[in-house]
Design a protein around this motif. Structure first.
Motif, PDB file in Angstrom:
ATOM      1  N   HIS A  87       0.839  -1.202   0.000  1.00 33.28           N
ATOM      2  CA  HIS A  87       0.000   0.000   0.000  1.00 33.28           C
ATOM      3  C   HIS A  87       0.873   1.250   0.000  1.00 33.28           C
ATOM      4  O   HIS A  87       2.090   1.158   0.042  1.00 33.28           O
ATOM      5  N   HIS A  89       1.525   3.860   2.026  1.00 28.82           N
ATOM      6  CA  HIS A  89       2.142   4.575   3.164  1.00 28.82           C
ATOM      7  C   HIS A  89       3.670   4.554   3.085  1.00 28.82           C
ATOM      8  O   HIS A  89       4.272   3.571   2.650  1.00 28.82           O
ATOM      9  N   ASP A  91       6.013   4.180   5.177  1.00 29.67           N
ATOM     10  CA  ASP A  91       6.804   3.171   5.895  1.00 29.67           C
ATOM     11  C   ASP A  91       6.804   1.829   5.157  1.00 29.67           C
ATOM     12  O   ASP A  91       7.473   0.886   5.581  1.00 29.67           O
ATOM     13  N   HIS A  92       6.058   1.763   4.034  1.00 31.25           N
ATOM     14  CA  HIS A  92       6.029   0.553   3.194  1.00 31.25           C
ATOM     15  C   HIS A  92       6.507   0.835   1.770  1.00 31.25           C
ATOM     16  O   HIS A  92       7.031  -0.052   1.106  1.00 31.25           O
ATOM     17  N   HIS A 156      -7.457  -1.263   5.644  1.00 33.82           N
ATOM     18  CA  HIS A 156      -6.533  -0.239   6.149  1.00 33.82           C
ATOM     19  C   HIS A 156      -6.561   0.985   5.234  1.00 33.82           C
ATOM     20  O   HIS A 156      -6.539   2.126   5.686  1.00 33.82           O
ATOM     21  N   ASP A 175      -0.661  -3.842   5.938  1.00 30.00           N
ATOM     22  CA  ASP A 175      -1.254  -3.372   7.196  1.00 30.00           C
ATOM     23  C   ASP A 175      -2.711  -3.812   7.374  1.00 30.00           C
ATOM     24  O   ASP A 175      -3.399  -3.324   8.282  1.00 30.00           O
TER      25      ASP A 175
HETATM   26 ZN   LIG Z   1      -0.037   1.544   6.469  1.00 27.01          ZN
END
Ligand SMILES: [Zn+2]
Length: 279
Positions: A87, A89, A91-92, A156, A175
């Motif tokens: 996805h 975000h 942090d990914h 999410h 997530d």
């Molecule tokens: Zn996330």
């Protein structure tokens, strides 16, 4: 439960605090033959080694690129050929900008749109979207091995991919499973109503091992328990909202029973949207 919420919250907002700081050390865990997990600073990365190159699932923050590559090189001399992105975000998918020159990145069409449209508040300006997208299912075949990406619906966000390693009976949930309690990103199209249906799609796959977006590796029973807790949370919140309880009152119950403390990402990102969605 509070610890889980804080862990997830910490991961999501960490980049703002980490900018200019040295990237934290990462750890490498062997999960199955040729399948590893790279843990630390941001979302869990899966690393699948084949005789024709490496396939990653997610690439953490931009600052983690060197450390991810060091872990890859500690196992194989093969180059990273694909990054399957769960996805949008940071942090990914924050490392996309570093991997794109030499690897193909694949995500759902919605995850790409969320990066292009800057749907994550505070995400770095140089977030790079996937060049290849899918809407339902997509497979990569490399070195005689297959990795399959599925889209089962909203949770999410509106673009969460579930990544499946059929020969290893293992999935990476992104997530859709992260920490102890769900974080619904309403700005990114997430849905508490749809989330359990989405996980039910994933639970139909044949697997015994689960790499979550954050937190320790678990099994099918662990994912089922996570799904059932989301259903419990949703029913509890819906009951309160339909009784006419205020956001503050609902927030207090969510904090006491589901770990949505006042400083959690859930209190900030999920609670106002949930009041709308479950009305
Ligand atoms: Zn996330």
């Amino acid at each position: 439960m509070a610890a889980g919420a804080l862990l997830l919250a910490g991961c999501w907002i960490a980049y703002t605090q980490n900018q200019g700081r040295q990237a934290p050390a990462l750890t490498l865990n062997k999960i199955k033959p040729d399948l590893y997990e790279i843990e630390g600073d941001g979302g869990n990365v899966a690393m699948y080694v084949t005789g024709e190159g490496v396939i990653l699932v997610d690439d953490k923050f931009e600052q983690d690129y060197e450390n991810i590559m060091a872990k890859v090189k500690s196992v194989t001399g093969q180059p990273v050929k694909y990054v399957l992105s769960t996805h949008h975000h940071s942090d990914h998918s924050g490392g996309n900008v570093k991997f794109l020159p030499t690897a193909e990145i694949i995500s759902t069409a919605n995850a790409r749109a969320n990066i292009v449209e800057h749907k994550q508040p505070g995400a770095p300006a140089d977030m790079a979207p996937a060049r290849v997208v899918f809407t339902e299912e997509c497979s990569v075949f490399l070195g005689g091995k297959e990795v399959r990406a599925h889209y089962y619906g909203r949770g999410h966000t509106n673009g969460d991919a579930v990544i499946y390693f059929p020969a290893l009976r293992t999935i990476h949930t992104g997530d859709l499973m992260a920490g102890k309690t769900p974080l619904i990103d309403y700005a990114g199209g997430g849905s508490l109503k749809e989330w359990t249906k989405t996980l039910d799609g994933a639970l139909e796959l044949d697997f015994d091992t689960v790499i979550p977006g954050h937190g320790p590796v678990t099994d099918k029973a662990g994912l089922t328990a996570y799904r059932n807790n989301i259903e419990k949370l949703r029913n509890r919140a819906a009951g309160l909202i339909q009784e006419g309880k205020s956001q503050e009152e609902v927030g207090k119950v969510m904090a006491a029973e589901f770990g949505w403390g006042p400083n959690s990402m859930q209190a900030q990102w999920s609670l106002p949207g949930m009041m709308q969605e479950l009305r």
